[in-house]
Scaffold this motif. Sequence first.
Motif, PDB file in Angstrom:
ATOM      1  N   VAL A 135       4.786 117.555 -59.603  1.00 18.86           N
ATOM      2  CA  VAL A 135       4.009 117.172 -60.913  1.00 18.86           C
ATOM      3  C   VAL A 135       3.707 118.380 -61.475  1.00 18.86           C
ATOM      4  O   VAL A 135       4.295 118.570 -62.977  1.00 18.86           O
ATOM      5  CB  VAL A 135       2.361 116.548 -60.615  1.00 18.86           C
ATOM      6  CG1 VAL A 135       1.770 116.789 -61.795  1.00 18.86           C
ATOM      7  CG2 VAL A 135       2.518 115.334 -59.743  1.00 18.86           C
ATOM      8  N   ALA A 136       3.663 119.645 -60.867  1.00 19.14           N
ATOM      9  CA  ALA A 136       3.475 121.011 -61.680  1.00 19.14           C
ATOM     10  C   ALA A 136       4.849 121.073 -62.152  1.00 19.14           C
ATOM     11  O   ALA A 136       4.956 121.704 -63.598  1.00 19.14           O
ATOM     12  CB  ALA A 136       3.154 121.995 -60.681  1.00 19.14           C
ATOM     13  N   SER A 137       6.087 121.041 -61.711  1.00 13.53           N
ATOM     14  CA  SER A 137       7.295 121.322 -62.116  1.00 13.53           C
ATOM     15  C   SER A 137       7.807 120.673 -63.655  1.00 13.53           C
ATOM     16  O   SER A 137       8.229 121.191 -64.303  1.00 13.53           O
ATOM     17  CB  SER A 137       8.379 121.237 -60.953  1.00 13.53           C
ATOM     18  OG  SER A 137       8.749 119.988 -60.947  1.00 13.53           O
ATOM     19  N   VAL A 138       7.258 119.435 -63.322  1.00 11.23           N
ATOM     20  CA  VAL A 138       7.685 118.349 -64.628  1.00 11.23           C
ATOM     21  C   VAL A 138       6.686 118.908 -65.771  1.00 11.23           C
ATOM     22  O   VAL A 138       7.300 119.001 -66.791  1.00 11.23           O
ATOM     23  CB  VAL A 138       7.408 117.038 -64.227  1.00 11.23           C
ATOM     24  CG1 VAL A 138       7.444 116.144 -65.370  1.00 11.23           C
ATOM     25  CG2 VAL A 138       8.526 116.591 -63.316  1.00 11.23           C
ATOM     26  N   LEU A 142      21.927 118.259 -68.404  1.00 11.79           N
ATOM     27  CA  LEU A 142      22.517 118.367 -67.091  1.00 11.79           C
ATOM     28  C   LEU A 142      22.778 117.220 -66.382  1.00 11.79           C
ATOM     29  O   LEU A 142      23.516 117.018 -65.479  1.00 11.79           O
ATOM     30  CB  LEU A 142      21.113 118.868 -66.397  1.00 11.79           C
ATOM     31  CG  LEU A 142      20.581 120.302 -66.842  1.00 11.79           C
ATOM     32  CD1 LEU A 142      19.086 120.429 -66.100  1.00 11.79           C
ATOM     33  CD2 LEU A 142      21.647 121.305 -66.170  1.00 11.79           C
ATOM     34  N   ARG A 143      22.455 116.024 -66.815  1.00 17.04           N
ATOM     35  CA  ARG A 143      22.826 114.682 -66.315  1.00 17.04           C
ATOM     36  C   ARG A 143      24.588 114.527 -66.682  1.00 17.04           C
ATOM     37  O   ARG A 143      25.122 114.220 -65.574  1.00 17.04           O
ATOM     38  CB  ARG A 143      22.215 113.526 -67.066  1.00 17.04           C
ATOM     39  CG  ARG A 143      22.368 112.167 -66.454  1.00 17.04           C
ATOM     40  CD  ARG A 143      21.283 110.874 -67.106  1.00 17.04           C
ATOM     41  NE  ARG A 143      19.893 111.141 -66.920  1.00 17.04           N
ATOM     42  CZ  ARG A 143      19.094 111.839 -67.903  1.00 17.04           C
ATOM     43  NH1 ARG A 143      19.708 111.680 -69.148  1.00 17.04           N
ATOM     44  NH2 ARG A 143      18.060 111.832 -67.677  1.00 17.04           N
ATOM     45  N   LYS A 144      24.870 114.864 -68.001  1.00 14.76           N
ATOM     46  CA  LYS A 144      25.987 114.946 -68.188  1.00 14.76           C
ATOM     47  C   LYS A 144      27.079 115.735 -67.391  1.00 14.76           C
ATOM     48  O   LYS A 144      28.021 115.290 -66.714  1.00 14.76           O
ATOM     49  CB  LYS A 144      26.486 115.161 -69.783  1.00 14.76           C
ATOM     50  CG  LYS A 144      26.413 113.866 -70.432  1.00 14.76           C
ATOM     51  CD  LYS A 144      26.652 114.363 -71.992  1.00 14.76           C
ATOM     52  CE  LYS A 144      25.559 114.925 -72.997  1.00 14.76           C
ATOM     53  NZ  LYS A 144      26.025 115.209 -74.221  1.00 14.76           N
ATOM     54  N   GLU A 153      16.220 118.818 -57.427  1.00 19.77           N
ATOM     55  CA  GLU A 153      16.589 120.308 -57.053  1.00 19.77           C
ATOM     56  C   GLU A 153      17.644 120.618 -58.394  1.00 19.77           C
ATOM     57  O   GLU A 153      17.325 121.858 -58.492  1.00 19.77           O
ATOM     58  CB  GLU A 153      17.600 120.009 -55.869  1.00 19.77           C
ATOM     59  CG  GLU A 153      17.446 121.193 -54.888  1.00 19.77           C
ATOM     60  CD  GLU A 153      18.276 120.893 -53.651  1.00 19.77           C
ATOM     61  OE1 GLU A 153      19.214 121.452 -53.326  1.00 19.77           O
ATOM     62  OE2 GLU A 153      17.655 120.056 -52.761  1.00 19.77           O
ATOM     63  N   ASP A 154      18.315 120.017 -58.994  1.00 24.12           N
ATOM     64  CA  ASP A 154      18.982 120.555 -60.080  1.00 24.12           C
ATOM     65  C   ASP A 154      18.179 121.114 -61.255  1.00 24.12           C
ATOM     66  O   ASP A 154      18.354 122.413 -61.725  1.00 24.12           O
ATOM     67  CB  ASP A 154      19.993 119.440 -60.522  1.00 24.12           C
ATOM     68  CG  ASP A 154      21.141 120.436 -61.202  1.00 24.12           C
ATOM     69  OD1 ASP A 154      21.609 121.383 -61.049  1.00 24.12           O
ATOM     70  OD2 ASP A 154      21.306 119.759 -62.645  1.00 24.12           O
ATOM     71  N   PHE A 161      17.494 125.003 -62.384  1.00 22.93           N
ATOM     72  CA  PHE A 161      17.781 125.200 -63.817  1.00 22.93           C
ATOM     73  C   PHE A 161      16.580 126.125 -64.236  1.00 22.93           C
ATOM     74  O   PHE A 161      16.712 126.804 -64.991  1.00 22.93           O
ATOM     75  CB  PHE A 161      18.152 123.830 -64.775  1.00 22.93           C
ATOM     76  CG  PHE A 161      18.260 124.245 -66.121  1.00 22.93           C
ATOM     77  CD1 PHE A 161      19.478 124.609 -66.477  1.00 22.93           C
ATOM     78  CD2 PHE A 161      17.300 123.940 -66.945  1.00 22.93           C
ATOM     79  CE1 PHE A 161      19.701 124.807 -67.816  1.00 22.93           C
ATOM     80  CE2 PHE A 161      17.352 124.413 -68.344  1.00 22.93           C
ATOM     81  CZ  PHE A 161      18.606 124.625 -68.758  1.00 22.93           C
ATOM     82  N   LEU A 162      15.687 125.402 -64.097  1.00 21.27           N
ATOM     83  CA  LEU A 162      14.115 126.119 -64.337  1.00 21.27           C
ATOM     84  C   LEU A 162      14.097 127.774 -63.781  1.00 21.27           C
ATOM     85  O   LEU A 162      13.774 128.613 -64.685  1.00 21.27           O
ATOM     86  CB  LEU A 162      13.188 125.344 -63.917  1.00 21.27           C
ATOM     87  CG  LEU A 162      11.555 125.945 -64.214  1.00 21.27           C
ATOM     88  CD1 LEU A 162      11.581 126.091 -65.792  1.00 21.27           C
ATOM     89  CD2 LEU A 162      10.468 125.371 -63.408  1.00 21.27           C
TER      90      LEU A 162
END
Length: 104
Positions: A56-59, A77-79, A88-89, A93-94
């Motif tokens: 939740v904190a990461s989102v 990133l999805r593409k 994890e991706d 990225f963050l």
Amino acid sequence: MSEPKKPQDRKAKVSDAVTVRGINLTIPKSRIEDWEVIEGVATMQDEDSTGADKLVASVRTMRRLFGEDYSRVKSELRKANGGTLGGEDMGSFLTEVFEAINPN
């Protein structure tokens, strides 16, 4: 007579514009210093936080930090990952974004 030149600040400057994995972002310093971003990062790093709390904190942190670019970041990133996007991706990225913002 002109004023003598003042020495330039020799500290590395934190840039608002960063490129990570080919994704261009503009992240104002005010967002980096935003208390909710700081609080989110602290929760993600807290060993006592549960996995759900960290998720939740990461989102929340990414939404706050990336602002209007959040959906575009996910899409790009999805593409790059063949149509899927895992937590994890996004997390790595963050981390890369924070490293690019302040490489010291």
